[in-house]
Design a protein around this motif. Structure first.
Motif, PDB file in Angstrom:
ATOM      1  N   GLN A   1       0.840  -1.196   0.000  1.00 34.26           N
ATOM      2  CA  GLN A   1       0.000   0.000   0.000  1.00 34.26           C
ATOM      3  C   GLN A   1       0.878   1.249   0.000  1.00 34.26           C
ATOM      4  N   VAL A   2       0.413   2.272  -0.714  1.00 29.45           N
ATOM      5  CA  VAL A   2       1.132   3.540  -0.801  1.00 29.45           C
ATOM      6  C   VAL A   2       0.146   4.673  -0.549  1.00 29.45           C
ATOM      7  N   ALA A   3       0.684   5.881  -0.376  1.00 34.28           N
ATOM      8  CA  ALA A   3      -0.181   7.045  -0.189  1.00 34.28           C
ATOM      9  C   ALA A   3      -0.980   7.282  -1.462  1.00 34.28           C
ATOM     10  N   GLY A   4      -2.291   7.507  -1.301  1.00 33.28           N
ATOM     11  CA  GLY A   4      -3.132   7.708  -2.473  1.00 33.28           C
ATOM     12  C   GLY A   4      -4.331   8.577  -2.210  1.00 33.28           C
ATOM     13  N   GLY A   5      -4.255   9.392  -1.147  1.00 28.73           N
ATOM     14  CA  GLY A   5      -5.374  10.277  -0.847  1.00 28.73           C
ATOM     15  C   GLY A   5      -6.319   9.680   0.183  1.00 28.73           C
ATOM     16  N   ASP A   6      -7.388  10.422   0.463  1.00 25.56           N
ATOM     17  CA  ASP A   6      -8.336  10.017   1.500  1.00 25.56           C
ATOM     18  C   ASP A   6      -9.492   9.186   0.964  1.00 25.56           C
ATOM     19  N   ILE A   7      -9.628   9.110  -0.355  1.00 21.82           N
ATOM     20  CA  ILE A   7     -10.817   8.507  -0.941  1.00 21.82           C
ATOM     21  C   ILE A   7     -10.619   7.028  -1.247  1.00 21.82           C
ATOM     22  N   ASN A   8      -9.497   6.700  -1.864  1.00 25.35           N
ATOM     23  CA  ASN A   8      -9.248   5.339  -2.327  1.00 25.35           C
ATOM     24  C   ASN A   8      -8.106   4.698  -1.547  1.00 25.35           C
ATOM     25  N   GLU A   9      -8.021   3.382  -1.624  1.00 28.94           N
ATOM     26  CA  GLU A   9      -6.819   2.683  -1.211  1.00 28.94           C
ATOM     27  C   GLU A   9      -5.918   2.582  -2.430  1.00 28.94           C
ATOM     28  N   ALA A  10      -4.629   2.801  -2.237  1.00 24.02           N
ATOM     29  CA  ALA A  10      -3.696   2.841  -3.365  1.00 24.02           C
ATOM     30  C   ALA A  10      -2.554   1.869  -3.132  1.00 24.02           C
ATOM     31  N   PHE A  11      -2.084   1.244  -4.226  1.00 28.06           N
ATOM     32  CA  PHE A  11      -1.086   0.189  -4.115  1.00 28.06           C
ATOM     33  C   PHE A  11      -0.053   0.297  -5.227  1.00 28.06           C
TER      34      PHE A  11
ATOM     35  N   PHE B   1       0.408   1.354 -10.680  1.00 24.85           N
ATOM     36  CA  PHE B   1      -0.225   2.068  -9.576  1.00 24.85           C
ATOM     37  C   PHE B   1      -1.711   1.742  -9.660  1.00 24.85           C
ATOM     38  N   ILE B   2      -2.250   1.141  -8.606  1.00 24.42           N
ATOM     39  CA  ILE B   2      -3.638   0.673  -8.634  1.00 24.42           C
ATOM     40  C   ILE B   2      -4.398   1.286  -7.466  1.00 24.42           C
ATOM     41  N   LYS B   3      -5.531   1.892  -7.783  1.00 23.34           N
ATOM     42  CA  LYS B   3      -6.427   2.409  -6.751  1.00 23.34           C
ATOM     43  C   LYS B   3      -7.686   1.550  -6.715  1.00 23.34           C
ATOM     44  N   THR B   4      -8.145   1.259  -5.509  1.00 15.62           N
ATOM     45  CA  THR B   4      -9.351   0.453  -5.333  1.00 15.62           C
ATOM     46  C   THR B   4     -10.317   1.175  -4.409  1.00 15.62           C
ATOM     47  N   ASN B   5     -11.588   0.824  -4.543  1.00 15.96           N
ATOM     48  CA  ASN B   5     -12.604   1.393  -3.667  1.00 15.96           C
ATOM     49  C   ASN B   5     -13.815   0.478  -3.668  1.00 15.96           C
ATOM     50  N   GLU B   6     -14.624   0.619  -2.622  1.00 14.96           N
ATOM     51  CA  GLU B   6     -15.844  -0.175  -2.496  1.00 14.96           C
ATOM     52  C   GLU B   6     -17.058   0.737  -2.540  1.00 14.96           C
ATOM     53  N   ASP B   7     -18.170   0.171  -2.974  1.00 15.27           N
ATOM     54  CA  ASP B   7     -19.445   0.879  -2.944  1.00 15.27           C
ATOM     55  C   ASP B   7     -19.355   2.233  -3.643  1.00 15.27           C
ATOM     56  N   ILE B   8     -18.839   2.215  -4.857  1.00 17.58           N
ATOM     57  CA  ILE B   8     -18.683   3.442  -5.639  1.00 17.58           C
ATOM     58  C   ILE B   8     -19.647   3.432  -6.819  1.00 17.58           C
ATOM     59  N   PRO B   9     -20.005   4.606  -7.330  1.00 17.87           N
ATOM     60  CA  PRO B   9     -20.836   4.637  -8.530  1.00 17.87           C
ATOM     61  C   PRO B   9     -20.149   3.941  -9.701  1.00 17.87           C
ATOM     62  N   THR B  10     -20.930   3.416 -10.608  1.00 11.15           N
ATOM     63  CA  THR B  10     -20.392   2.649 -11.731  1.00 11.15           C
ATOM     64  C   THR B  10     -19.358   3.437 -12.517  1.00 11.15           C
ATOM     65  N   HIS B  11     -19.559   4.751 -12.679  1.00  8.83           N
ATOM     66  CA  HIS B  11     -18.673   5.556 -13.521  1.00  8.83           C
ATOM     67  C   HIS B  11     -17.570   6.258 -12.738  1.00  8.83           C
TER      68      HIS B  11
END
Length: 289
Positions: A23-33, A43-53
């Motif tokens: 994991q790396v720093a990627g802001g407050d919204i997403n998890e970043a790796f 560089f990959i950002k992931t998130n849950e329960d997000i709008p489709t777009h």
């Protein structure tokens, strides 16, 4: 989230083994790796329960900036369009950071060049996001109408619903929104803007090359962009000097700066609460009294 990463890599077409993931720093919204496979580094950002777009908006914004050929943005390899409630990811190139003494100066010049790319209308055809909040858009002939109806009013209405708009603040906001023509231009240049340009949304790439990340693009008054760069810091004086040398600041910039900062302060008021209320009230007092 590892399952999300593995699934997204397979959808990209990289079926090789993951050799490194952290994991790396990627802001407050997403998890970043940072993810390294036998084929590439990402560089990959992931998130849950997000709008489709959600990630599609980011990818489109990066592509708009890339197409100006003025400033570097990360290349997007793949993004998910998750069903509502599902997790998703966006996969981008990994950019190694190597700041140099002239990086901020180069950023100023390159951003000025980007701002010279203009549209014939203000706003954007697609809705976007500002932070985690939905950002309604549309294309307008009049910048004041766009800023009023798509920027200030939605945040004002959300603040009312969330109970962070006391009586005095509400009255002053209503007066300011109804009198915008006193302070901001009706038809400035409709520059391509990053749209969320604070100190955390740019970085130095290899050899100090500046790179923009996490955009919320819009076509609008470039003073709107520059005003936000001054709100939370992160931009040294060399940035502004180089920008001004390349593309002189608008003559009314100082008069419009705070009214443009007001939008971003309202966003933070809605996201983080009353700790931003005093700054909102200060700006309202400077325009309304």
């Amino acid at each position: 989230m590892n399952k999300t990463i593995q699934s997204s890599l397979q959808n990209l077409g990289d079926h090789s083994a993951i050799e490194s993931l952290h994991q790396v720093a990627g802001g407050d919204i997403n998890e970043a790796f940072y993810v390294s496979t036998r084929e590439n580094s990402y560089f990959i950002k992931t998130n849950e329960d997000i709008p489709t777009h959600f990630f599609e908006v980011e990818a489109k914004g990066l592509e708009l900036i890339r197409n100006t050929n003025t400033i570097r943005v990360p290349y997007v390899y793949y993004f998910d369009r998750p069903e509502n409630g599902a997790s998703g990811a966006i996969i981008m190139e990994w950019i190694s950071s190597s700041p140099q003494s002239d990086t901020a100066e180069r950023l100023g010049r390159k951003l000025a060049k980007m701002h010279q790319f203009e549209n014939d209308r203000y706003g954007l055809e697609d809705d976007t996001f500002v932070g985690t909040l939905a950002q309604p858009n549309g294309l307008f002939e009049d910048w004041i109408v766009y800023y009023q109806t798509k920027r200030l009013l939605p945040q004002f209405e959300l603040a009312n619903r969330q109970g962070v708009m006391n009586h005095e603040r509400r009255n002053k906001m209503e007066q300011l929104i109804s009198q915008l023509e006193k302070w901001i231009p009706k038809r400035p240049g409709a520059s391509l803007l990053h749209g969320d340009l604070w100190g955390g949304n740019w970085m130095a790439g290899p050899d100090g090359e500046p790179c923009l990340i996490d955009p919320s693009v819009v076509y609008g008054d470039r003073s709107f962009e520059l005003a936000f760069t001054e709100l939370f810091g992160g931009f040294p004086k060399q940035f502004y000097e180089a920008y001004n040398d390349m593309h002189s600041l608008p003559s009314n910039y100082r008069d419009t700066k705070e009214i443009y900062q007001l939008f971003y302060l309202l966003v933070h008021l809605n996201l983080f609460g009353e700790s931003y209320g005093r700054a909102v009230d200060r700006i309202l007092a400077s325009y309304i009294g």
